[in-house]
Design an enzyme around this catalytic site. Structure first.
Site, PDB file in Angstrom:
ATOM      1  N   CYS A 289       0.732  -1.240   0.109  1.00  0.00           N
ATOM      2  CA  CYS A 289       0.050  -0.043  -0.092  1.00  0.00           C
ATOM      3  C   CYS A 289       0.730   1.303  -0.051  1.00  0.00           C
ATOM      4  O   CYS A 289       0.375   2.237  -0.664  1.00  0.00           O
ATOM      5  CB  CYS A 289      -0.943  -0.237   1.145  1.00  0.00           C
ATOM      6  SG  CYS A 289      -0.239   0.075   2.733  1.00  0.00           S
ATOM      7  N   HIS A 316      -1.781   2.400   7.185  1.00  0.00           N
ATOM      8  CA  HIS A 316      -2.211   2.401   5.778  1.00  0.00           C
ATOM      9  C   HIS A 316      -2.188   3.565   5.119  1.00  0.00           C
ATOM     10  O   HIS A 316      -2.008   4.591   5.942  1.00  0.00           O
ATOM     11  CB  HIS A 316      -3.702   1.716   5.690  1.00  0.00           C
ATOM     12  CG  HIS A 316      -4.383   1.473   4.397  1.00  0.00           C
ATOM     13  ND1 HIS A 316      -3.721   0.705   3.497  1.00  0.00           N
ATOM     14  CD2 HIS A 316      -5.398   1.824   3.709  1.00  0.00           C
ATOM     15  CE1 HIS A 316      -4.260   0.608   2.257  1.00  0.00           C
ATOM     16  NE2 HIS A 316      -5.319   1.496   2.377  1.00  0.00           N
ATOM     17  N   ASP A 333      -8.654   4.999  -2.815  1.00  0.00           N
ATOM     18  CA  ASP A 333      -7.809   4.207  -2.609  1.00  0.00           C
ATOM     19  C   ASP A 333      -7.376   3.142  -3.837  1.00  0.00           C
ATOM     20  O   ASP A 333      -8.184   2.550  -4.220  1.00  0.00           O
ATOM     21  CB  ASP A 333      -8.344   3.247  -1.389  1.00  0.00           C
ATOM     22  CG  ASP A 333      -7.134   2.021  -0.807  1.00  0.00           C
ATOM     23  OD1 ASP A 333      -6.352   1.724  -1.562  1.00  0.00           O
ATOM     24  OD2 ASP A 333      -7.505   1.808   0.352  1.00  0.00           O
TER      25      ASP A 333
END
Length: 641
Positions: A289, A316, A333
């Site tokens: 990520c 994250h 995202d």
């Protein structure tokens, strides 16, 4: 007066504070200039008492180090080999010139009250600070832990400095050379036209659709997820076993950490540097990520979208993009190809949020409240620093960064922030379509993203979970037979003329902290826990009472696989009876549910070791080339109740 914003802020301190801090800053810079090959002079330990007492509390001091070229490592600030010595010398000379003037008895130049003018909260209408000509005084309350505040401050500084890389015209041009911008723009224009036809009152603009096209392209065509790399010698599977020392080239591209992906078959180590430089990521096009959000945010800026990098203290990162037509920031995202689903993490993944911060070229904003519907609970976890300290620190960073902005731009940023603050006051309630079908936003907005399942009836089904009930053909044939293929990611309702239902989660009753993971390198797919979660659960429900039927016999085949200390537990629940069974891929019969009118199949995932523990318990692991065999199968013979 110094040209550097950081040095300008440093000069706002008292004469004594400035002289003490500048002496230390010049020492750090001079050591590197005099001994360029001595590694010991290129790092500063964050816990060093001199650093924590002489630099950390001084406005602009740590900012000066970042402007010199220092970067954040885990426990140190590091001046990498790739950093510009000319830039370091420039900042050093600015500090030295001001210091020399003060030591000669010259009066320091008094800067305008930047903090009051540029601080978003201080500039709010009616604020006394906005009307004051004096700088905002630091709050008397200090963080509960100096070490904790020091670490947090460095994180703020590091991220705020890092996002400036996205503003490089050369780097943006390099990113654009990888992006099929004409193709994406054409698709966005076509979908905008369709949206206007579907909803003539729609206020959406071309950027809203360009965001969706860019997200989809990045996820499907450009970037790839890395769990473990294939062995570079034999092509076999590797395990992330330890860390390796970064090379000079690794450090040049911001890879302070290098994973060792070790092959048990041929004992070869394959290196996986965790690059932090988005220019390098345009070449490697892979990572987790951190790499995804880093590279995607650059691509957004390269396409002219106003974007900011979002850092979450529960490990994250993602992106937000400002929609001019909707007058708000949109959660994006790239890992999930998800847009405008801010409760995804708290509600869908089960994250225990504490601090979520947005970093752009102009501003730092605490956006935690956008991503939570449990504000009081989040407040209990915000213990790393005191709230007054965090507010003052963010305001100070913004004042420093915004001092060169035009009055119009400062006003625009303030107005945007006020809109956000109003949004944050009232926590959102999770909507039925938050993780499934979307039911918020205009019809055009949902149509553009294929999220029109949010009708009232379907929303109720979504909120309660999917339940298998017999269709007319299944009632007449007295059989319900369902198979799921992980490689195809589809259910086949064999007993209802082989009806196909796409996507693993469309027939799920309940799910918590699980997702479908596609390993492009290995060409394998499976369902696993979300990264960072300790447990995950998924279940399927069958109910025959509405059809006036009950179970005569039941057979289940479930496949699961574990690695290291990973664990998968399968349960069959019918009334008060719970039966455990194995996920060995073999069809098993269950006499205990005969006569019941409903049952639930539950899989619980837990255990595992290290950073990749979430990957050590898997459901339905299957090769993408294995398309004929099911991964999960339910066969129910029915009779009248």
């Amino acid at each position: 007066m110094a040209e550097s914003p950081a040095v300008t802020t440093l000069c706002e301190n008292s004469n004594e504070e400035f002289l003490d801090a500048s002496k230390l800053l010049l020492t750090y810079a001079d050591n590197i200039l005099r001994y360029p090959n001595e590694e010991k002079y290129r790092s500063i330990r964050i816990g060093n008492p001199t650093f924590s007492t002489k630099l950390l509390p001084i406005k602009g001091a740590v900012e000066c180090l970042f402007e010199m070229g220092f970067e954040e490592a885990e426990t140190h600030l590091v001046f990498p080999k790739s950093a510009s010595v000319d830039q370091l010398r420039l900042i050093r000379e600015s500090i030295a010139a001001e210091r020399d003037q003060r030591l000669r008895g010259g009066q320091p130049v008094q800067p305008p009250a930047q903090a009051a003018a540029a601080s978003p909260l201080a500039s709010a209408p009616g604020s006394s600070a906005a009307a004051s000509s004096q700088p905002v005084t630091p709050p008397t309350a200090q963080p509960s832990s100096l070490e904790s505040s020091m670490s947090f401050f460095v994180t703020l500084q590091s991220n705020f400095q890092h996002v400036m890389m996205y503003e490089s015209p050369e780097l943006q041009q390099k990113a654009r050379s990888h992006i099929p911008h004409q193709q994406l723009s054409s698709a966005a224009e076509r979908k905008l036209k369709e949206a206007k036809e579907a909803d003539p009152e729609s206020k959406l603009g071309i950027e809203d659709f360009l965001i969706l096209e860019l997200l989809s392209w990045f996820k499907k065509d450009f970037f790839s997820w890395v769990n473990s790399l294939p062995c570079s010698r034999c092509g076999g599977q590797t395990q992330n076993s330890s860390s390796l020392s970064p090379t000079t080239d690794d450090l040049r591209w911001g890879a302070q950490r290098v994973e060792n992906h070790y092959c048990q078959s041929c004992q070869l180590s394959t290196r996986f540097p965790r690059y932090n430089n988005p220019e390098k990521l345009l070449e490697t096009r892979r990572g987790r990520c951190g790499e995804w959000a880093n590279c995607f945010t650059l691509c957004c800026r390269a396409m002219g979208l106003e974007a900011r990098y979002i850092w979450d203290s529960t490990d994250h990162v993602w992106t937000e993009i400002f929609s001019a037509s909707q007058h708000r920031w949109l959660h994006c995202d790239s890992c999930e190809n998800a847009c405008d689903k801010p409760l995804l993490y708290e509600v869908g993944w089960g994250k225990k949020l504490a601090y979520v911060l947005a970093f752009s070229k102009d501003q730092v904003v605490d956006v935690t409240w956008r991503y939570s519907c449990k504000h009081p609970e989040v407040l209990t976890r915000r213990t790393r620093v005191q709230e007054a300290w965090l507010l003052h620190t963010i305001n100070g960073l913004n004042a420093s960064r915004q001092q060169a902005l035009s009055p119009d731009r400062k006003k625009e940023l303030t107005e945007r922030l006020l809109v956000e603050l109003v949004e944050f006051i009232s926590p959102k309630k999770p909507k039925a379509g938050e993780l499934g079908g979307r039911n918020s936003g205009s019809l055009a907005w949902r149509l553009a993203r294929g999220e029109t399942r949010g009708t009232d009836a379907e929303a109720t089904t979504d909120a309660a979970g999917f339940v298998f009930t017999p269709a007319e053909k299944e009632k007449s044939d007295r059989i319900l037979h369902v198979r799921y293929s992980a490689s195809k990611d589809q259910y086949c309702r064999v007993s209802n003329d082989c009806e196909v239902i796409q996507s693993w989660d469309q027939c799920v009753w309940r799910k918590e902290s699980v997702f479908r993971n596609l390993e492009s390198d290995w060409k394998m797919v499976y369902i696993a826990r979300t990264e960072g979660s300790s447990q995950g659960q998924i279940s399927w429900k069958f109910d025959f009472a509405p059809a006036g039927m009950k179970i005569r016999s039941l057979s289940i085949m479930a496949s699961s696989q574990t690695f290291h200390s990973g664990k998968v537990c399968w349960h069959l629940q019918a009334g008060q009876i719970t039966t455990d069974f194995s996920g060995d891929g073999k069809l098993q019969s269950f006499q205990s549910v005969s006569g019941s009118s409903e049952f639930v199949v539950v899989a619980e995932l837990s255990g595992g070791e290290g950073e990749a523990s979430w990957q050590h318990s898997q459901l339905f692991r299957q090769s993408l080339e294995e398309t004929e065999e099911p991964s999960f199968e339910i066969l129910v013979h029915l009779e009248d109740a």
